[in-house]
Design an enzyme around this catalytic site. Sequence first.
Site, PDB file in Angstrom:
ATOM      1  N   CYS A 353      12.850  -8.881  10.394  1.00 35.77           N
ATOM      2  CA  CYS A 353      14.003  -9.545   9.787  1.00 35.77           C
ATOM      3  C   CYS A 353      14.503  -8.919   8.491  1.00 35.77           C
ATOM      4  O   CYS A 353      15.724  -8.773   8.320  1.00 35.77           O
ATOM      5  CB  CYS A 353      13.779 -11.046   9.626  1.00 35.77           C
ATOM      6  N   ARG A 382       0.534  -6.576  13.079  1.00 35.19           N
ATOM      7  CA  ARG A 382      -0.022  -7.737  12.404  1.00 35.19           C
ATOM      8  C   ARG A 382      -1.530  -7.629  12.399  1.00 35.19           C
ATOM      9  O   ARG A 382      -2.135  -7.318  13.413  1.00 35.19           O
ATOM     10  CB  ARG A 382       0.423  -9.031  13.098  1.00 35.19           C
ATOM     11  N   GLN A 400       8.770  -6.353  19.638  1.00 41.08           N
ATOM     12  CA  GLN A 400       9.524  -7.570  19.911  1.00 41.08           C
ATOM     13  C   GLN A 400      10.940  -7.220  20.358  1.00 41.08           C
ATOM     14  O   GLN A 400      11.529  -6.262  19.864  1.00 41.08           O
ATOM     15  CB  GLN A 400       9.614  -8.424  18.643  1.00 41.08           C
ATOM     16  N   ASP A 402      13.724  -8.286  19.422  1.00 41.22           N
ATOM     17  CA  ASP A 402      14.022  -9.106  18.259  1.00 41.22           C
ATOM     18  C   ASP A 402      15.503  -9.013  17.896  1.00 41.22           C
ATOM     19  O   ASP A 402      16.088  -7.945  17.952  1.00 41.22           O
ATOM     20  CB  ASP A 402      13.189  -8.575  17.089  1.00 41.22           C
ATOM     21  N   HIS A 404      18.514 -10.837  15.064  1.00 39.69           N
ATOM     22  CA  HIS A 404      18.854 -11.772  13.996  1.00 39.69           C
ATOM     23  C   HIS A 404      20.348 -12.005  14.038  1.00 39.69           C
ATOM     24  O   HIS A 404      21.126 -11.058  14.029  1.00 39.69           O
ATOM     25  CB  HIS A 404      18.366 -11.233  12.655  1.00 39.69           C
ATOM     26  N   LYS A 485      11.352 -23.970  14.493  1.00 37.52           N
ATOM     27  CA  LYS A 485      11.673 -23.151  15.654  1.00 37.52           C
ATOM     28  C   LYS A 485      11.630 -23.966  16.933  1.00 37.52           C
ATOM     29  O   LYS A 485      10.947 -24.983  17.028  1.00 37.52           O
ATOM     30  CB  LYS A 485      10.712 -21.958  15.753  1.00 37.52           C
ATOM     31  N   HIS A 531      16.618 -16.314  13.921  1.00 38.33           N
ATOM     32  CA  HIS A 531      15.679 -15.290  14.386  1.00 38.33           C
ATOM     33  C   HIS A 531      15.370 -15.624  15.837  1.00 38.33           C
ATOM     34  O   HIS A 531      15.098 -16.779  16.149  1.00 38.33           O
ATOM     35  CB  HIS A 531      14.340 -15.350  13.652  1.00 38.33           C
TER      36      HIS A 531
END
Length: 659
Positions: A353, A382, A400, A402, A404, A485, A531
């Site tokens: 992000c 991670r 991911q 991913d 935004h 979320k 997100h």
Amino acid sequence: MADDITVTLPDDSTRSYPKGTTPAEVAVSIGRRLAKDALVASVDGELVDLDHPLDHDARVAIVTPASPDGREVLRHSSAHVLAQAVTDLFPGARYAIGPAIDGGFYYDFELPDDAHFTDDDLERIEGRMREIIAEDQPFVREEVARDEGLERFADQPYKREIIARVDDSEVGGGAVISLYRNPRAGRADFVDLCRGPHVSSTSRLGAFQLMRVAGAYWRADEHGPMLQRIYGTAWESPAALAEHLHRLEEAERRDHRRLGAELDLFSFPEEVGSGLAVFHPKGGMVRTIMEDYSRRRHEAAGYSFVTSPHITKAHLFETSGHLEWFADSMFPPMLVDEGSGEGTAYYLKPMNCPFHILIYRSRTRSYRELPMRLFEFGTVYRYERSGVVHGLTRVRGMTQDDAHIFTTRENMTAELRSLLVFVLELLGDFGLNDFYLELSTKPSDKAVGTDEAWDEATEALRSVAMDMNLELVLDEGGGAFYGPKISVQARDAIGRAWQVSTIQLDFQLPARFDLHYVGADNERHRPVMIHRALFGSIERFFAILLEHYAGAFPTWLAPVQVSVLPVADRHHPYADRLVERLRADGFRVELLGAHEDTIKKRVRRAKHQELVPYVLVVGDRDVESETVGVNARGTDDPDYDVPVETFVARLAAEVAERR
RNA sequence: GCCGGGAUAGCUCAGACGGCAGAGCAGCUCACUCGUAAUGAGCAGGUCCGGGGUUCGAGUCCCCGUCCCGGCUCCA
């Protein structure tokens, strides 16, 4: 009669009984079969023992073994038998808690001198349990004052701790606790602290099996003592037990770690490190198809594609709050440019992000540009604790899908709504069609932002989730540090739920990074961020699909779609032409030549080991008439003499329809 | 991170007591050229996870580490 009570049965019929009648007697009055099956009773929705006297009008249902309540009681009673067996075999053992769980039960113990259970112990314990069951010991409920309870469990510190924790207000003033006693010949009775209810006798149990022993923290507190948990499963009949064990075998057969190795899809080289996968050519092919399809869908849905580096200076994660809230899950920093002074700290990114935010912030944005949807297959790292990594579903390095989305507060709900529709469609394209939603709210311990902002964001997510006509469950305190979320849970082919997509609403990061857009009013406004990752991570989604399909990927995803098997060497020129033709049409084809093995063995390898969707056997007849013998995965009998063009059309249609 | 179990050929596994490292499958070679779920013979294949220690001698015993498995805690 004044002393009669009225009992309403589940079919809404009513019957009258003398006050003090027990559910067991009610069952007898209804029928012999029911009386024989009865385990416990539900009285006005509360489960009670069969000998619990009824003293007022009530709705009564007799609970039988093959019901959810019945199984729970069987399991709970089995846990007591387990505790009795362990205390018999291991003098001085302390027993803590032993509830029924989904599919079975467990009991937590502490053995003297830090001793541990072994697999052999498990067998002995199971043997003792069978004796206890054969002894036909009754379960006798007893209610005693709290102080007496503390005395009765003088040498059981965990029981005393539970009793001490019982809140006076919860037990209706009297501070009474309930115990269950198993009287038995030749030994002191076994007594356990328990709310109940229980079966009337141990002889009602039997279709059980101890499964494994594992460590577990007392009261789930990782700073508390580590107890030893024994897991078991228990069912209403040997057949139901066998079915359960069969389901476990089926799950094991589908285990993505096993299939990943068998199908040569990916591996975890020890040299690389824990939780870090490499994808082999076939796994890489499947992954590429997944990503390509996702890209196409995202492009069509108005996303822009961006990329960002894997590492960044610490400052970025200070601004985002990751270093304050998420540092435990980040790899330690690397110090570079140390020549003058202490150097600069760089971190591997745990999330994408902040980078997407910087892209947004690279120039002034107009309301006309919103919603701005920035998408990236972003690889993040991670630092998961060493004991939690698990195949591809819990890793330390993952990619991911991913994105935004930067949007206005006014448009936020509409964007969320269309996003959810998009998500469910995309997941459906991969063969997942059975969903429920989970709403995760503000974490109690670590979160940024005001309660008002959290409430608004949570409500926005809830209202959109409610509109989807899907089951919605609440996950209290499960949100990320910056916002609540919605997660999409998908059920796979054997009914297991997996968390896939997550959608998070975030008012915090736009503020922390001081993001703006210029509105139609020519004023500066703060955008809202969403997100979202739809696969969750490619690795995890890959694992889910692998297990969902038990390794038999549908044709459009299969790394090899067609295996061509010439019957004999003289059929090779034809087979080669066929392979060329199929490849030219964009299909993924392999040739298993006649010199490699017998036709039987090659069919076995391609169809049953590699799980290739189509095995084409070509021999004399096919060469002569431009046909193929089609042996499709999932069928027992091949189709002979299928014209090549017919087969190609069938294959093309399957791929086009993502089957 | 914590508790327990484990790591031997590409895979699955066997190797009481410390005494020349094995099997099946897979691989390779040869023969067989075969119409839809295991043809036959032969050959090759090992840092017994890594590093220390004990011992005349360690796959085997002890210590440290790595990785895996089952849980707990945590989570995409």
